[in-house]
Design an enzyme around this catalytic site. Structure first.
Site, PDB file in Angstrom:
ATOM      1  N   GLY A  39     -33.675   7.350  12.647  1.00  0.00           N
ATOM      2  CA  GLY A  39     -33.236   6.797  13.914  1.00  0.00           C
ATOM      3  C   GLY A  39     -31.609   6.782  13.882  1.00  0.00           C
ATOM      4  O   GLY A  39     -31.067   7.161  12.919  1.00  0.00           O
TER       5      GLY A  39
ATOM      6  N   ASN B 286     -27.464   6.153  14.178  1.00  0.00           N
ATOM      7  CA  ASN B 286     -26.587   5.173  13.587  1.00  0.00           C
ATOM      8  C   ASN B 286     -26.728   4.002  14.401  1.00  0.00           C
ATOM      9  O   ASN B 286     -26.659   3.875  15.658  1.00  0.00           O
ATOM     10  CB  ASN B 286     -25.164   5.695  13.594  1.00  0.00           C
ATOM     11  CG  ASN B 286     -24.970   6.522  12.300  1.00  0.00           C
ATOM     12  OD1 ASN B 286     -25.784   6.610  11.514  1.00  0.00           O
ATOM     13  ND2 ASN B 286     -23.890   7.331  12.279  1.00  0.00           N
ATOM     14  N   GLY B 287     -26.860   2.600  13.993  1.00  0.00           N
ATOM     15  CA  GLY B 287     -26.780   1.532  14.711  1.00  0.00           C
ATOM     16  C   GLY B 287     -28.107   1.083  15.288  1.00  0.00           C
ATOM     17  O   GLY B 287     -28.361   0.233  15.920  1.00  0.00           O
ATOM     18  N   SER B 288     -29.273   1.793  15.065  1.00  0.00           N
ATOM     19  CA  SER B 288     -30.615   1.542  15.507  1.00  0.00           C
ATOM     20  C   SER B 288     -31.307   0.382  14.673  1.00  0.00           C
ATOM     21  O   SER B 288     -32.234  -0.074  15.041  1.00  0.00           O
ATOM     22  CB  SER B 288     -31.355   2.935  15.352  1.00  0.00           C
ATOM     23  OG  SER B 288     -31.530   3.337  14.263  1.00  0.00           O
TER      24      SER B 288
ATOM     25  N   LYS C  19     -31.782   0.343  10.979  1.00  0.00           N
ATOM     26  CA  LYS C  19     -32.491   0.795   9.817  1.00  0.00           C
ATOM     27  C   LYS C  19     -31.889  -0.076   8.755  1.00  0.00           C
ATOM     28  O   LYS C  19     -32.838  -0.631   7.887  1.00  0.00           O
ATOM     29  CB  LYS C  19     -32.248   2.331   9.251  1.00  0.00           C
ATOM     30  CG  LYS C  19     -32.703   3.175  10.552  1.00  0.00           C
ATOM     31  CD  LYS C  19     -32.615   4.641  10.180  1.00  0.00           C
ATOM     32  CE  LYS C  19     -30.954   4.986  10.056  1.00  0.00           C
ATOM     33  NZ  LYS C  19     -30.148   5.038  11.354  1.00  0.00           N
ATOM     34  N   SER C  20     -30.771  -0.216   8.225  1.00  0.00           N
ATOM     35  CA  SER C  20     -30.149  -0.925   7.408  1.00  0.00           C
ATOM     36  C   SER C  20     -30.430  -2.476   7.235  1.00  0.00           C
ATOM     37  O   SER C  20     -30.680  -3.146   6.494  1.00  0.00           O
ATOM     38  CB  SER C  20     -28.686  -0.678   7.063  1.00  0.00           C
ATOM     39  OG  SER C  20     -28.398   0.678   6.856  1.00  0.00           O
TER      40      SER C  20
ATOM     41  N   GLU D 276     -31.326   6.042   2.733  1.00  0.00           N
ATOM     42  CA  GLU D 276     -30.720   7.402   2.918  1.00  0.00           C
ATOM     43  C   GLU D 276     -30.313   7.892   1.282  1.00  0.00           C
ATOM     44  O   GLU D 276     -28.991   8.407   1.060  1.00  0.00           O
ATOM     45  CB  GLU D 276     -29.340   7.310   3.640  1.00  0.00           C
ATOM     46  CG  GLU D 276     -29.949   7.306   5.196  1.00  0.00           C
ATOM     47  CD  GLU D 276     -28.960   7.002   5.992  1.00  0.00           C
ATOM     48  OE1 GLU D 276     -27.792   7.620   6.024  1.00  0.00           O
ATOM     49  OE2 GLU D 276     -29.065   6.576   7.097  1.00  0.00           O
TER      50      GLU D 276
HETATM   51  P1  ADP Z   1     -28.594   1.607  11.200  1.00  0.00           P
HETATM   52  O1  ADP Z   1     -28.607   1.447   9.629  1.00  0.00           O
HETATM   53  O2  ADP Z   1     -29.429   2.173  11.734  1.00  0.00           O
HETATM   54  O3  ADP Z   1     -27.267   2.331  11.132  1.00  0.00           O
HETATM   55  P2  ADP Z   1     -27.385  -1.135  11.210  1.00  0.00           P
HETATM   56  O4  ADP Z   1     -28.671  -1.691  10.925  1.00  0.00           O
HETATM   57  O5  ADP Z   1     -26.436  -1.036  10.338  1.00  0.00           O
HETATM   58  O6  ADP Z   1     -28.055   0.155  11.785  1.00  0.00           O
HETATM   59  O7  ADP Z   1     -26.782  -1.791  12.514  1.00  0.00           O
HETATM   60  C1  ADP Z   1     -27.686  -2.396  13.571  1.00  0.00           C
HETATM   61  C2  ADP Z   1     -26.676  -2.943  14.512  1.00  0.00           C
HETATM   62  O8  ADP Z   1     -26.020  -4.030  13.842  1.00  0.00           O
HETATM   63  C3  ADP Z   1     -25.409  -2.040  15.055  1.00  0.00           C
HETATM   64  O9  ADP Z   1     -25.258  -2.263  16.088  1.00  0.00           O
HETATM   65  C4  ADP Z   1     -24.335  -2.454  14.209  1.00  0.00           C
HETATM   66  O10 ADP Z   1     -23.082  -2.357  14.812  1.00  0.00           O
HETATM   67  C5  ADP Z   1     -24.616  -4.156  13.993  1.00  0.00           C
HETATM   68  N1  ADP Z   1     -24.138  -4.473  12.571  1.00  0.00           N
HETATM   69  C6  ADP Z   1     -24.550  -4.021  11.367  1.00  0.00           C
HETATM   70  N2  ADP Z   1     -24.081  -5.004  10.551  1.00  0.00           N
HETATM   71  C7  ADP Z   1     -23.425  -5.819  11.128  1.00  0.00           C
HETATM   72  C8  ADP Z   1     -22.553  -6.878  10.625  1.00  0.00           C
HETATM   73  N3  ADP Z   1     -22.365  -7.167   9.358  1.00  0.00           N
HETATM   74  N4  ADP Z   1     -21.757  -7.652  11.491  1.00  0.00           N
HETATM   75  C9  ADP Z   1     -22.027  -7.492  12.811  1.00  0.00           C
HETATM   76  N5  ADP Z   1     -22.806  -6.184  13.228  1.00  0.00           N
HETATM   77  C10 ADP Z   1     -23.538  -5.673  12.441  1.00  0.00           C
END
Ligand code: ADP
Length: 245
Positions: A37, A39-41, A43-44, A162
Site C-alpha cells: 500500500g 505510504n500512510g495507508s 501498514k505499520s 519491509e
Molecule cells: P504506512 O506504514 O502504510 O506508511 P502508517 O501506519 O505509518 O502507514 O501511517 C498511517 C497514518 O497514520 C498516516 O496518515 C500517518 O501520517 C499517521 N501516523 C502514523 N504514525 C503516527 C503517529 N505516531 N502520530 C500521528 N500520526 C501518525
C-alpha cells in the site's frame, strides 16, 4: 478456515486522524500473506496494533487469544518480527551473543539456548558467522541474523515490516526461499512490502489504501488490477506488466 489472526471492526486514530474505521481482516493459519500500500495507508500501524505496541479497543484474536493487556505477553511469544532497520537487531559483540540474548529474555536455560542456536544457525546457514561482529556482515547476512533472532523461539507467526527492502535481489530471493520453507513447515508469514516481486512467494496479496483493503486475492489476480495499483503509485513488476499487455 482456521484463522490465526482475526480483526473485527477495528477503529483506530492518532489524535484526530483516523487510520482505521471498522476495519476487518482474517488471516488463515499457515498462510503466507503479502501486504502492500502507499505510504500512510496504515501498514505499520496495523503491525503495531497486532504486536500490542499501540493500544486499541478492537475485537482482535491472535492464536486463539483475545488481544488485551492480560494476554499480550503470551501473544508476543507467538510472534516474531523483523523491522526494516536491520541494524537495530544488533546489540551484542557477536552474532551468537545476540541470539543468546534473545533467548535469555524468554527465560530459556543454558542447555536449551545452546540447542536452539545450533538448530537455527544450521537451518539458516549462519554457523560460519556466529562469532562475527555485526559490522563484518553483508546485507544478506544481517537479514538472516535478524530472521534467526525473530524465529529462534519458534513463533507461530512471523511478521516482516519491509525487512527485505534494503538487500540486493539475490539475497532477497534467498531469504524468500527460506521463508517459503518455514511457511511449508506451518509458520504463518506476513510480509509488508513495496516491491510486489516479493509477493510471488505468497498465496495472498492485500492492498491497503487509507486504512481500507482495496484489493485482496492471489498475487497474480491482484496485479491484473494494474489501473488501481498505478493510481495508488504501486509499481507492477516489469514481467507482469509485459504479460498483461
Ligand atoms: P504506512 O506504514 O502504510 O506508511 P502508517 O501506519 O505509518 O502507514 O501511517 C498511517 C497514518 O497514520 C498516516 O496518515 C500517518 O501520517 C499517521 N501516523 C502514523 N504514525 C503516527 C503517529 N505516531 N502520530 C500521528 N500520526 C501518525
Amino acid at each position: 478456515m482456521n484463522s490465526i489472526i482475526n480483526i473485527k471492526k477495528l477503529t483506530f486514530r492518532y489524535l484526530d486522524k483516523f487510520v482505521f474505521d471498522k476495519f476487518s481482516l482474517d488471516i488463515e493459519e499457515g498462510s503466507f500473506v503479502t501486504i502492500t500500500g502507499p505510504n500512510g495507508s496504515g501498514k505499520s500501524t496495523l503491525l503495531k496494533i497486532l504486536t500490542g505496541l499501540v493500544k486499541t479497543e478492537a475485537d482482535i484474536t491472535i492464536c486463539g487469544l483475545e488481544l488485551n493487556k492480560e494476554n499480550i505477553y503470551d501473544i508476543r511469544k507467538n510472534i516474531g518480527v523483523i523491522f526494516d532497520n536491520l541494524d537495530n537487531t544488533f546489540i551484542s559483540e557477536t552474532i551468537e551473543d545476540d541470539l543468546a540474548f534473545t533467548l535469555q529474555n524468554l527465560c530459556y536455560t543454558k542447555e536449551e539456548m545452546k540447542d536452539r542456536i545450533e538448530k537455527i544457525s544450521t537451518l539458516l546457514g549462519i554457523k560460519n558467522i556466529l562469532n562475527s561482529r555485526p559490522n563484518e556482515l553483508s546485507g544478506g547476512e544481517k537479514c538472516k541474523v535478524a530472521l534467526a533472532c525473530a524465529i529462534i523461539h519458534n513463533p507461530k507467526i512471523l511478521i516482516l515490516d519491509e525487512a527485505l527492502s534494503m538487500i540486493d535481489e539475490n539475497d532477497k530471493n534467498n531469504i524468500l526461499k527460506i521463508l517459503k520453507k518455514l511457511n511449508k513447515k506451518g509458520m504463518t508469514i506476513i510480509n509488508v512490502v513495496h516491491d510486489l516481486k516479493e509477493s510471488y512467494y505468497s498465496e495472498r496479496l492485500l492492498v491497503l489504501s487509507d486504512g481500507v483493503i482495496v484489493l485482496d486475492g492471489s498475487p497474480l489476480k491482484v496485479m491484473e488490477y494494474d489501473k488501481i495499483l498505478n493510481k495508488l503509485g504501486i509499481s507492477i513488476p516489469f514481467e507482469i506488466e509485459l504479460s498483461l499487455k
